[in-house]
Write an enzyme that holds these catalytic residues in place. Structure first.
Site, PDB file in Angstrom:
ATOM      1  N   ASP A 295       0.823  -1.208   0.000  1.00 31.27           N
ATOM      2  CA  ASP A 295       0.000   0.000   0.000  1.00 31.27           C
ATOM      3  C   ASP A 295       0.862   1.266   0.000  1.00 31.27           C
ATOM      4  O   ASP A 295       1.978   1.270   0.526  1.00 31.27           O
ATOM      5  CB  ASP A 295      -0.921  -0.024   1.234  1.00 31.27           C
ATOM      6  CG  ASP A 295      -2.092   0.928   1.088  1.00 31.27           C
ATOM      7  OD1 ASP A 295      -2.310   1.460  -0.015  1.00 31.27           O
ATOM      8  OD2 ASP A 295      -2.803   1.145   2.097  1.00 31.27           O
TER       9      ASP A 295
ATOM     10  N   HIS B 238       2.516   3.521  -9.052  1.00 27.43           N
ATOM     11  CA  HIS B 238       2.269   2.109  -9.341  1.00 27.43           C
ATOM     12  C   HIS B 238       3.449   1.495 -10.099  1.00 27.43           C
ATOM     13  O   HIS B 238       3.813   0.341  -9.875  1.00 27.43           O
ATOM     14  CB  HIS B 238       0.972   1.947 -10.143  1.00 27.43           C
ATOM     15  CG  HIS B 238      -0.260   2.301  -9.356  1.00 27.43           C
ATOM     16  ND1 HIS B 238      -0.489   1.824  -8.081  1.00 27.43           N
ATOM     17  CD2 HIS B 238      -1.329   3.091  -9.650  1.00 27.43           C
ATOM     18  CE1 HIS B 238      -1.644   2.303  -7.636  1.00 27.43           C
ATOM     19  NE2 HIS B 238      -2.173   3.081  -8.558  1.00 27.43           N
TER      20      HIS B 238
ATOM     21  N   LEU C 127      10.092 -20.762  -4.518  1.00 26.95           N
ATOM     22  CA  LEU C 127       9.202 -19.799  -3.858  1.00 26.95           C
ATOM     23  C   LEU C 127       7.833 -19.879  -4.516  1.00 26.95           C
ATOM     24  O   LEU C 127       7.732 -19.833  -5.748  1.00 26.95           O
ATOM     25  CB  LEU C 127       9.744 -18.367  -4.007  1.00 26.95           C
ATOM     26  CG  LEU C 127       8.830 -17.250  -3.484  1.00 26.95           C
ATOM     27  CD1 LEU C 127       8.807 -17.218  -1.954  1.00 26.95           C
ATOM     28  CD2 LEU C 127       9.258 -15.886  -4.011  1.00 26.95           C
TER      29      LEU C 127
END
Ligand code: IPE
Ligand code: IPE
Ligand code: MG
Length: 251
Positions: A28, A45, A139
């Site tokens: 965020d 972004h 991962l």
């Protein structure tokens, strides 16, 4: 492998820390990061995606097994249409640009959320990325995109009913298996950047016993060293799971 810091603030390889097995991040603050610099939100972004790449690398290095990232919530459709479109385009671009490297690094991509409301071309791309990397195991990267915790539970219940599961078979394990996270361990550590102190509908079932780490740092600035700090803090926590200190100490 992840090392603690020595008094000079450098990694101390003699003091290794246990990484959380599963880290979940609410990425965020992209908008505020941009605003603080007089830049358009889009640039926030863009920097946020650059940072994501760094954090994925750090997780591989630190030997984290599962990383879940919150990229677009079921509530984010409420944003201005232009921003929604931008966020969709960003995911497309990231898949196009990063898939090969992610695959080379042994990253398995999974999607958490609803595909049906996403444009068909992007749906296909997401599906392709998941299929392409499905045999990797270094991962697991869960991309929560068009994800909402409440919606996830509603969808799970619908499928349980559709499968004709009888009342006596319904327990926590069963519900777990019907969630998007299925066979994965619950998150050990949930990180939220940007200073907001809320979950915003993220993993509300799975994070019931997670440790929480909140930092005022905006997502584009949350780098590997910030991640290390969060893991150091996580190592200081005492997870009791309802038991007493004495029980935990003898276990
Ligand atoms: C997080 O940054 C990215 C998404 C929600 C997609 P924001 O866009 O929420 O940034 P702020 O909260 O407005 O600063
Ligand atoms: C949560 O961030 C969703 C993502 C990070 C993708 P928001 O910025 O949308 O959350 P709220 O609206 O402030 O709670
Ligand atoms: Mg936000």
């Amino acid at each position: 492998m992840i090392a603690a810091l020595n008094p000079n603030g450098e990694p101390d390889m003699t003091t290794l820390l246990a990484p959380p097995r599963h880290i979940a991040i609410i990425m965020d603050g992209n908008g505020r990061w941009a605003k603080a610099r007089g830049l358009p939100r889009a640039e926030g972004h863009r920097q946020g995606t650059e940072n994501l790449r760094r954090i994925i690398r750090a997780c591989v290095e630190f030997d984290v097994k599962v990383l879940t990232i919150y990229a677009f919530s079921t509530e984010n459709w409420r944003r201005p249409p232009l921003e929604v479109r931008l966020l969709m385009t960003i995911l497309e671009t990231v898949i196009d640009r990063e898939l090969k490297e992610l695959n080379d690094n042994g990253v398995q991509i999974r999607h958490l959320g609803r595909l049906d409301q996403i444009a068909p071309a992007l749906q296909k791309k997401i599906q392709y990325a998941c299929d392409f990397t499905q045999h990797n195991s270094r991962l697991i990267l869960n991309v929560a995109f068009n994800y909402g915790g409440r919606d996830e539970i509603v969808q799970a219940i619908r499928r349980i009913v559709a499968d004709g599961v009888t009342e006596d078979k319904i327990d926590e394990d069963l519900l777990n298996r019907y969630l998007y996270t299925g066979d994965l361990p619950d998150p050990d550590l949930v990180i939220r950047t940007s200073g907001e102190l809320r979950l915003s509908n993220f993993l509300i079932w799975q994070a019931a016993y997670a440790e929480y780490y909140f930092t005022p740092t905006y997502w584009p600035d949350f780098d590997k060293e910030e991640l290390r700090k969060a893991i150091i803090e996580y190592n200081r926590r005492k997870r009791r799971f309802g038991m007493t200190d004495e029980q935990i100490d003898t276990a």
